[in-house]
Motif scaffolding. Structure first.
Motif, PDB file in Angstrom:
ATOM      1  N   GLY A  18      14.660   9.445   3.813  1.00 32.78           N
ATOM      2  CA  GLY A  18      13.779  10.128   2.864  1.00 32.78           C
ATOM      3  C   GLY A  18      14.554  10.910   1.819  1.00 32.78           C
ATOM      4  O   GLY A  18      14.257  10.837   0.619  1.00 32.78           O
TER       5      GLY A  18
ATOM      6  N   GLU B 299       9.471   4.332  -7.218  1.00 32.80           N
ATOM      7  CA  GLU B 299       8.817   4.997  -8.358  1.00 32.80           C
ATOM      8  C   GLU B 299       7.472   5.622  -7.971  1.00 32.80           C
ATOM      9  O   GLU B 299       7.080   6.635  -8.502  1.00 32.80           O
ATOM     10  CB  GLU B 299       8.568   3.981  -9.490  1.00 32.80           C
ATOM     11  CG  GLU B 299       9.823   3.243  -9.941  1.00 32.80           C
ATOM     12  CD  GLU B 299      10.718   4.088 -10.833  1.00 32.80           C
ATOM     13  OE1 GLU B 299      10.183   4.777 -11.715  1.00 32.80           O
ATOM     14  OE2 GLU B 299      11.942   4.054 -10.629  1.00 32.80           O
ATOM     15  N   THR B 300       6.753   4.972  -7.080  1.00 30.02           N
ATOM     16  CA  THR B 300       5.393   5.406  -6.750  1.00 30.02           C
ATOM     17  C   THR B 300       5.379   6.235  -5.464  1.00 30.02           C
ATOM     18  O   THR B 300       6.387   6.323  -4.761  1.00 30.02           O
ATOM     19  CB  THR B 300       4.489   4.177  -6.552  1.00 30.02           C
ATOM     20  OG1 THR B 300       5.080   3.345  -5.540  1.00 30.02           O
ATOM     21  CG2 THR B 300       4.361   3.370  -7.837  1.00 30.02           C
ATOM     22  N   ALA B 301       4.220   6.795  -5.162  1.00 31.34           N
ATOM     23  CA  ALA B 301       4.067   7.554  -3.908  1.00 31.34           C
ATOM     24  C   ALA B 301       4.216   6.584  -2.737  1.00 31.34           C
ATOM     25  O   ALA B 301       3.757   5.450  -2.804  1.00 31.34           O
ATOM     26  CB  ALA B 301       2.701   8.208  -3.861  1.00 31.34           C
ATOM     27  N   TYR B 302       4.892   7.028  -1.697  1.00 30.76           N
ATOM     28  CA  TYR B 302       5.054   6.175  -0.520  1.00 30.76           C
ATOM     29  C   TYR B 302       5.005   7.018   0.730  1.00 30.76           C
ATOM     30  O   TYR B 302       5.132   8.241   0.695  1.00 30.76           O
ATOM     31  CB  TYR B 302       6.375   5.385  -0.595  1.00 30.76           C
ATOM     32  CG  TYR B 302       7.615   6.250  -0.442  1.00 30.76           C
ATOM     33  CD1 TYR B 302       8.227   6.389   0.804  1.00 30.76           C
ATOM     34  CD2 TYR B 302       8.152   6.938  -1.524  1.00 30.76           C
ATOM     35  CE1 TYR B 302       9.350   7.185   0.947  1.00 30.76           C
ATOM     36  CE2 TYR B 302       9.270   7.722  -1.381  1.00 30.76           C
ATOM     37  CZ  TYR B 302       9.866   7.849  -0.151  1.00 30.76           C
ATOM     38  OH  TYR B 302      10.967   8.636   0.001  1.00 30.76           O
ATOM     39  N   ASN B 303       4.798   6.356   1.847  1.00 29.36           N
ATOM     40  CA  ASN B 303       4.719   7.017   3.135  1.00 29.36           C
ATOM     41  C   ASN B 303       5.768   6.361   4.038  1.00 29.36           C
ATOM     42  O   ASN B 303       5.696   5.172   4.298  1.00 29.36           O
ATOM     43  CB  ASN B 303       3.295   6.807   3.679  1.00 29.36           C
ATOM     44  CG  ASN B 303       3.076   7.483   5.007  1.00 29.36           C
ATOM     45  OD1 ASN B 303       3.986   8.090   5.572  1.00 29.36           O
ATOM     46  ND2 ASN B 303       1.878   7.363   5.529  1.00 29.36           N
TER      47      ASN B 303
ATOM     48  N   GLU C  51      14.668   9.928  -2.246  1.00 28.10           N
ATOM     49  CA  GLU C  51      14.242  10.907  -3.262  1.00 28.10           C
ATOM     50  C   GLU C  51      15.364  11.166  -4.261  1.00 28.10           C
ATOM     51  O   GLU C  51      15.150  11.153  -5.467  1.00 28.10           O
ATOM     52  CB  GLU C  51      13.832  12.237  -2.597  1.00 28.10           C
ATOM     53  CG  GLU C  51      12.583  12.163  -1.751  1.00 28.10           C
ATOM     54  CD  GLU C  51      11.345  11.761  -2.537  1.00 28.10           C
ATOM     55  OE1 GLU C  51      11.095  12.351  -3.614  1.00 28.10           O
ATOM     56  OE2 GLU C  51      10.633  10.854  -2.083  1.00 28.10           O
TER      57      GLU C  51
ATOM     58  N   ASN D 280       0.814  -1.216   0.000  1.00 28.79           N
ATOM     59  CA  ASN D 280       0.000   0.000   0.000  1.00 28.79           C
ATOM     60  C   ASN D 280       0.853   1.275   0.000  1.00 28.79           C
ATOM     61  O   ASN D 280       0.334   2.375   0.168  1.00 28.79           O
ATOM     62  CB  ASN D 280      -0.950   0.018   1.208  1.00 28.79           C
ATOM     63  CG  ASN D 280      -0.205   0.063   2.536  1.00 28.79           C
ATOM     64  OD1 ASN D 280       1.022   0.144   2.581  1.00 28.79           O
ATOM     65  ND2 ASN D 280      -0.946   0.009   3.627  1.00 28.79           N
ATOM     66  N   GLY D 281       2.173   1.120  -0.189  1.00 28.98           N
ATOM     67  CA  GLY D 281       3.047   2.289  -0.256  1.00 28.98           C
ATOM     68  C   GLY D 281       3.594   2.741   1.084  1.00 28.98           C
ATOM     69  O   GLY D 281       4.259   3.762   1.188  1.00 28.98           O
ATOM     70  N   LYS D 282       3.307   1.992   2.141  1.00 29.53           N
ATOM     71  CA  LYS D 282       3.807   2.358   3.461  1.00 29.53           C
ATOM     72  C   LYS D 282       5.154   1.677   3.693  1.00 29.53           C
ATOM     73  O   LYS D 282       5.261   0.459   3.612  1.00 29.53           O
ATOM     74  CB  LYS D 282       2.803   1.941   4.533  1.00 29.53           C
ATOM     75  CG  LYS D 282       3.032   2.625   5.864  1.00 29.53           C
ATOM     76  CD  LYS D 282       1.963   2.242   6.869  1.00 29.53           C
ATOM     77  CE  LYS D 282       0.881   3.299   6.888  1.00 29.53           C
ATOM     78  NZ  LYS D 282      -0.032   3.159   8.029  1.00 29.53           N
TER      79      LYS D 282
ATOM     80  N   ASN E 274      15.841   8.260  -6.406  1.00 27.43           N
ATOM     81  CA  ASN E 274      14.598   7.832  -7.044  1.00 27.43           C
ATOM     82  C   ASN E 274      14.408   6.316  -6.922  1.00 27.43           C
ATOM     83  O   ASN E 274      14.089   5.629  -7.887  1.00 27.43           O
ATOM     84  CB  ASN E 274      14.578   8.274  -8.513  1.00 27.43           C
ATOM     85  CG  ASN E 274      13.149   8.427  -9.019  1.00 27.43           C
ATOM     86  OD1 ASN E 274      12.202   8.450  -8.231  1.00 27.43           O
ATOM     87  ND2 ASN E 274      13.007   8.502 -10.320  1.00 27.43           N
TER      88      ASN E 274
END
Length: 154
Positions: free
Chosen positions: A57, A67-71, A61, A31-33, A64
């Motif tokens: 973090g 690739e997708t949004a993550y938390n 970044e 789920n990107g977590k 890269n």
């Protein structure tokens, strides 16, 4: 590149000058977590979490890696999180543990010490018609499937 492996390298870099800190778990969920659990022999401060979070973090970044949004969540394991790192046992000497064994049995006792590959607990053994006895038991870590600290509100 394996995300969890890269995150482990980044966390190890950041805590290299803090020998009392150690990694408990790193997991990238679908789920990107991205969860990073760290702990310290003498506890863990919020500053430590913030510094690790910023370092990880920033590099994720820059490179890269994801690739997708993550938390990204950096914290110490909650009290209900099973002990996984051997160093977590050392922190919990004197506390009551609930242990699930590889053979399916459950044991409970107070952690009184540890060796390189085993824990030592004092458990109460009750035989029919006799008073409960406190016995010291040595349990090999590789025979344990899960260990949780029992919380007492006495």
């Amino acid at each position: 590149m394996n995300i969890e492996k890269r995150v482990r390298q980044l966390v190890e870099e950041k805590i290299a000058d803090k020998p009392n800190l150690f990694i408990v778990d790193i997991k990238m969920h679908s789920n990107g977590k991205l969860i990073v659990l760290i702990d310290g022999d003498n506890g863990l401060g919020i500053d430590d979490c913030v510094q690790v979070s910023r370092h990880v973090g920033f590099h994720l970044e820059e490179e890269n890696v994801i690739e997708t949004a993550y938390n990204l969540e950096v914290s110490s394991p909650g009290i209900d999180f099973p002990l996984t790192a051997p160093r977590q046992y050392a922190k919990n000497v004197g506390r009551s543990l609930a242990i699930k064994m590889a053979d399916g049995t459950k044991r409970e006792g107070v952690l009184s010490g540890l060796t390189e590959d085993a824990i030592i607990i004092e458990e109460k053994i009750k035989e029919k018609g006799k008073k409960a006895e406190t016995v010291e038991s040595v349990i090999p870590i590789d025979k344990i499937t899960e260990t949780k600290v029992l919380i007492s509100f006495k």
